[in-house]
Design a protein around this motif. Structure first.
Motif, PDB file in Angstrom:
ATOM      1  N   HIS A 117       7.205  -6.720  20.156  1.00  0.00           N
ATOM      2  CA  HIS A 117       8.032  -7.361  19.418  1.00  0.00           C
ATOM      3  C   HIS A 117       8.604  -6.333  18.958  1.00  0.00           C
ATOM      4  CE1 HIS A 117      10.372 -10.286  17.475  1.00  0.00           C
ATOM      5  NE2 HIS A 117       9.853  -9.738  16.161  1.00  0.00           N
ATOM      6  N   HIS A 156       6.403 -15.549  15.556  1.00  0.00           N
ATOM      7  CA  HIS A 156       7.192 -16.064  14.965  1.00  0.00           C
ATOM      8  C   HIS A 156       5.209 -17.055  13.763  1.00  0.00           C
ATOM      9  CE1 HIS A 156       8.637 -18.913  12.461  1.00  0.00           C
ATOM     10  NE2 HIS A 156       7.736 -20.251  13.193  1.00  0.00           N
ATOM     11  N   ASP A 158       2.474 -15.371  13.730  1.00  0.00           N
ATOM     12  CA  ASP A 158       2.262 -14.185  13.186  1.00  0.00           C
ATOM     13  C   ASP A 158       2.350 -13.822  11.438  1.00  0.00           C
ATOM     14  OD1 ASP A 158       0.463 -11.874  12.226  1.00  0.00           O
ATOM     15  OD2 ASP A 158       2.141 -10.761  13.064  1.00  0.00           O
ATOM     16  N   ALA A 159       3.776 -14.267  11.525  1.00  0.00           N
ATOM     17  CA  ALA A 159       4.499 -14.103  10.212  1.00  0.00           C
ATOM     18  C   ALA A 159       4.147 -15.703   9.220  1.00  0.00           C
ATOM     19  CB  ALA A 159       6.192 -14.480  10.317  1.00  0.00           C
ATOM     20  N   THR A 160       4.358 -17.093  10.301  1.00  0.00           N
ATOM     21  CA  THR A 160       4.130 -17.873   9.317  1.00  0.00           C
ATOM     22  C   THR A 160       2.316 -18.196   9.695  1.00  0.00           C
ATOM     23  OG1 THR A 160       3.745 -19.081  12.224  1.00  0.00           O
ATOM     24  CG2 THR A 160       6.194 -19.183  10.280  1.00  0.00           C
ATOM     25  N   ARG A 177       0.243 -14.565   2.356  1.00  0.00           N
ATOM     26  CA  ARG A 177       0.887 -14.507   3.404  1.00  0.00           C
ATOM     27  C   ARG A 177       2.754 -13.728   2.724  1.00  0.00           C
ATOM     28  NH1 ARG A 177      -1.278 -13.968   8.204  1.00  0.00           N
ATOM     29  NH2 ARG A 177       0.917 -13.610   8.855  1.00  0.00           N
ATOM     30  N   TYR A 179       6.446 -12.847   3.399  1.00  0.00           N
ATOM     31  CA  TYR A 179       7.760 -13.033   4.336  1.00  0.00           C
ATOM     32  C   TYR A 179       9.202 -12.172   3.738  1.00  0.00           C
ATOM     33  CZ  TYR A 179       4.756 -17.073   5.848  1.00  0.00           C
ATOM     34  OH  TYR A 179       3.132 -17.524   5.736  1.00  0.00           O
ATOM     35  N   VAL A 357      15.572 -20.315   3.366  1.00  0.00           N
ATOM     36  CA  VAL A 357      15.425 -20.212   5.179  1.00  0.00           C
ATOM     37  C   VAL A 357      16.652 -19.344   5.527  1.00  0.00           C
ATOM     38  CG1 VAL A 357      14.721 -20.446   7.065  1.00  0.00           C
ATOM     39  CG2 VAL A 357      13.502 -21.571   4.975  1.00  0.00           C
ATOM     40  N   ILE A 381      13.118 -16.123   7.954  1.00  0.00           N
ATOM     41  CA  ILE A 381      13.568 -16.956   8.438  1.00  0.00           C
ATOM     42  C   ILE A 381      12.197 -17.546   8.907  1.00  0.00           C
ATOM     43  CG2 ILE A 381      16.081 -16.258   9.560  1.00  0.00           C
ATOM     44  CD1 ILE A 381      13.978 -14.171  11.215  1.00  0.00           C
ATOM     45  N   ASP A 382      11.058 -16.745   8.780  1.00  0.00           N
ATOM     46  CA  ASP A 382      10.153 -17.292   9.246  1.00  0.00           C
ATOM     47  C   ASP A 382       9.400 -18.145   8.434  1.00  0.00           C
ATOM     48  OD1 ASP A 382       9.598 -16.428  11.810  1.00  0.00           O
ATOM     49  OD2 ASP A 382       9.742 -14.044  11.001  1.00  0.00           O
ATOM     50  N   PRO A 384       7.286 -20.645   6.446  1.00  0.00           N
ATOM     51  CA  PRO A 384       7.047 -21.874   6.762  1.00  0.00           C
ATOM     52  C   PRO A 384       7.169 -23.107   5.618  1.00  0.00           C
ATOM     53  CG  PRO A 384       5.280 -20.751   5.895  1.00  0.00           C
ATOM     54  CD  PRO A 384       5.983 -19.904   5.945  1.00  0.00           C
ATOM     55  N   ARG A 644      16.609  -9.149  12.550  1.00  0.00           N
ATOM     56  CA  ARG A 644      16.546  -7.384  13.702  1.00  0.00           C
ATOM     57  C   ARG A 644      16.687  -5.939  13.352  1.00  0.00           C
ATOM     58  NH1 ARG A 644      16.839 -11.721  19.016  1.00  0.00           N
ATOM     59  NH2 ARG A 644      15.861 -13.212  18.551  1.00  0.00           N
TER      60      ARG A 644
END
Length: 759
Positions: A117, A156, A158-160, A177, A179, A357, A381-382, A384, A644
């Motif tokens: 990714h 995703h 990993d991000a959350t 975390r 984001y 988000v 976007i990731d 939570p 991206r």
């Protein structure tokens, strides 16, 4: 294979958590490929190794215990090469490593595919066979395809934080975390999260705990009874319209709400301390996932029925909910898709930051954040977000980061940054009434981009010399229909009066792309290359002419109006728009008797085609205005709101600088005034480059005006021109940026560069 892939993707999407995703992958891939084993190894940053995290065929007790370095074993070889490896006799390979705890001695053939990714190897997907077997090309391609699908899910997780929890289950402390999102309004804030939910959206319900479970139980039972009553009433209206078999579904829905079915599951969660809305949404979403994972097509379709039932009950729960009246002093508003309506029940003075988000820099909420001066991050976007209510977070509007559960050291660092920014703001206020003149005596006019009354008031307080871009779409966004001519006239008049006698440049309706009106939806596969800006106005003259009339009528007696046409890409387009403008002016002055001066009319240069016809366009208008946001986006083929590729967007790119030079020289050749109204103008480094390129009018957000003034007053045009000559020879945006930053980051200017990168 394609049908098998669809089935895998469908079941993975319906999985309740990341652990189940991994278990499904190994089980389903093993079945489809008819092999003896399938395993997933995931990269663990804490051990710098690839860990066996799921298997169907190896010893299940070895999950989480087998670690391989990036060059250890065949798995490590796949990871280090970042390409598939297909071996008929795995033990003969020099990289083969034996781990007795896995039971791997039973397998001879090996096929491994990397899970990648954004150029980063996240793991390895492996299948093995007991007998000698050469996996064919179609099987290898299938495994690579599954790996590519799995990459996004792992990224995703990993991000959350789900991946970290799975890799380190014994770790009780929740680490901070970070984001990433889209930086949309500058500034930094530390505050407590208040989740803003959308009405009747099951996925938008935050997980909240309550102390009064009896009240929540009563609330839920009341909502259930109301929903049952609605369903029974609906059933009666369908008599003689649906068959008995079809109507039987209504009875099924009622039974699903009983205590021994879904209702009972919800009651159990409420007794555990969850509020009724949270408990209901979790149970319903679980049942939706269950139905979506079923093989039978008829049963899969029932997922939409469960979702409809869920929304009905949730609507009643939300109606009965007592609205929150106490808010944290420094609250961070977080939601899936925040809009201006989100402020309806929230005290504005308490809002420290805004996080959404969904959305982009051009979203109404982002514009509002910049206008009010509230740090804003869109497109996280990731995040939570549903699980963050009451959490302490840091919102960095400079870099677009949202930091959850920050360490004490990070909190201290950001607290110090907030303090320093306050000192800087107080220091910059001293420049409000001073002219923007370079160190060697050249004047640069600083104008503002606006669209809201609050934004305009801030602009005047900062000493703006005019409005380079007034976004007329704002009044259109505020209503549930097109505003009338008189409604528009009043809105425009207010801004013209506020800035008189300074010029107010009103851009005609610029919708399309990522700016849709709810009552005029535009659905296109590629909206940025589609029906937007002047194209819509010319196709709908009934909208365009009304707006032009409102603008000109609003300017009567003030005569400080300029009209700006967006998204001009060719000469006929411009001439058609000019013809309609002259038509409206003649109607108002000659037929209706208004005493109005003909406003100056300009064209926005924001598509590459306009750059190469700059002189033809310049000789037909009174002025030009460069929109660097879209121009950069189109020149680099990069959507700056797409995480991206957002790192490829940079207004310092050599191609962008060369295009800007061509525009400046072309406009000068026709003696046509030219300004810049994109984000580049509001960046200290961008402003220096634009001045050197020949632009003498820069328009920006009011929050950036004093920063730009501060740097331009301390840089000479001679110095800026020399720097431009140097960077125009450089090969990439990063080289340009580093060179400019090094040259301009003097001790007395250092604070002005925080968070600037024109990304």
């Amino acid at each position: 294979m394609l049908e098998s892939l669809r089935n895998i993707v469908q079941q993975v999407n319906a999985a309740k958590d990341f652990g189940e995703v991994l278990r499904l992958i190994v089980q389903l891939v093993k079945e489809v490929m008819d092999t003896g084993m399938c395993s997933v190894y995931l990269y663990s940053p804490s051990t710098n190794s690839y860990v066996l995290m799921a298997t169907d065929g190896l010893n299940p007790n070895s999950v989480g215990k087998v670690h391989l370095s990036s060059r250890e074993g065949l798995v490590g070889l796949v990871a280090s090469r970042a390409e598939p490896i297909n071996l008929e006799e795995a033990e003969a390979h020099p990289n083969f490593a034996f781990f007795p705890e896995t039971g791997e001695e039973r397998f001879r053939s090996f096929l491994g595919a990397p899970i990648i990714h954004h150029r980063k190897v996240l793991g390895v997907l492996v299948v093995q066979q007991q007998d000698r077997r050469r996996f064919d090309e179609s099987e290898e391609s299938f495994l690579v395809t599954v790996s590519a699908q799995l990459a996004g899910v792992i990224a995703h997780a990993d991000a959350t934080g789900e991946l970290d929890q799975l890799l380190n289950p014994q770790q009780a402390v929740i680490h901070e975390r970070i984001y990433p999102g889209v930086a949309s309004a500058p500034g930094v804030a530390i505050g407590t999260v208040v989740v803003i939910s959308s009405p009747a959206d099951l996925k938008a319900v935050p997980m909240r705990k309550v102390s009064d479970t009896d009240a929540e139980l009563a609330l839920f039972r009341h909502a259930m009874e109301q929903t049952k009553t609605d369903i029974r009433a609906l059933d009666q209206t369908m008599v003689n319209k649906l068959s008995e078999e079809e109507r039987a579904l209504f009875d099924v829905y009622v039974r699903m709400l009983d205590d021994h079915s879904m209702g009972g599951e919800v009651l159990s969660l409420i007794r555990e301390g969850f509020c009724a809305q949270s408990a209901w949404s979790q149970v319903v979403l679980g049942h939706i996932r269950l139905f979506k994972s079923m093989q039978d097509a008829y049963l899969r379709e029932r997922a939409s029925d469960v979702e409809d039932l869920g929304r009905r009950v949730l609507a009643y729960l939300q109606q009965s909910e007592v609205k929150r009246t106490v808010f944290p002093e420094r609250m961070v508003m977080i939601g899936e898709e925040l809009s201006a309506a989100s402020f309806a029940d929230v005290p504005l003075e308490n809002v420290a930051a805004i996080v959404s988000v969904k959305g982009s820099r051009n979203s109404h909420m982002a514009i509002l954040g910049r206008a009010i001066g509230i740090p804003t991050v869109m497109g996280v976007i990731d995040l939570p977000w549903g699980r963050l209510d009451g959490e302490e977070v840091i919102v960095d509007g400079h870099t677009g980061q949202v930091i959850v559960s920050p360490r004490d050291e990070l909190l201290q660092a950001y607290t110090q940054q907030i303090y320093e920014e306050k000192l800087l703001a107080a220091d910059l206020e001293k420049l409000t009434d001073k002219p923007c003149v370079t160190a060697d005596g050249h004047h640069v006019s600083l104008w503002v981009n606006t669209g809201l009354r609050l934004d305009s008031m801030l602009s005047l307080d900062r000493g703006a010399e005019g409005v380079g871009l007034y976004r007329t779409e704002i009044p259109f966004l505020m209503l549930d229909r097109f505003p009338s001519e008189e409604e528009q006239r009043k809105a425009y008049r207010e801004h013209l009066e506020m800035f008189a006698p300074r010029t107010v440049t009103m851009r005609t309706l610029d919708i399309g792309g990522d700016k849709d009106l709810p009552y005029f939806p535009i659905e296109e596969e590629n909206p940025f290359l589609g029906w937007r800006g002047i194209r819509i106005c010319l196709d709908h003259p009934e909208i365009f002419l009304v707006q032009l009339r409102a603008m000109m009528r609003a300017s009567e007696g003030l005569n400080n109006l300029s009209i700006l046409l967006p998204m001009i890409s060719n000469v006929p387009e411009l001439e058609s728009a000019l013809q309609l403008i002259y038509q409206v002016y003649d109607e108002l002055t000659e037929e209706e008797g208004y005493q109005i001066e003909m406003p100056n009319v300009g064209a926005m240069i924001e598509v590459p085609a306009a750059v190469y016809q700059i002189r033809e366009l310049a000789r037909r208008v009174d002025f030009l205005s460069v929109g660097t946001n879209d121009l950069t986006q189109y020149l680099l083929a990069v959507d700056r709101n797409n995480p991206r590729v957002a790192d490829l967007y940079h207004a310092c790119h050599p191609s962008v600088l060369r295009a800007l030079l061509a525009i400046s020289e072309g406009a000068r050749g026709e003696c046509t005034p030219v300004s810049v109204c994109g984000e580049m103008a509001g960046d200290p480094i961008g402003a220096v480059l634009l001045m050197a390129l020949g632009f003498r009018v820069l328009s920006m957000s009011a929050t950036n005006l004093l920063k730009v003034k501060a740097i331009l007053r301390q840089v000479s045009l001679v110095e800026a021109t020399k720097l431009l000559e140097e960077v125009m020879l450089m090969p990439d945006a990063d080289s340009v940026w580093r060179h400019m930053e090094k040259a301009l980051k003097k001790p007395d200017l250092a604070a002005l560069f925080r968070g600037t990168a024109m990304h």
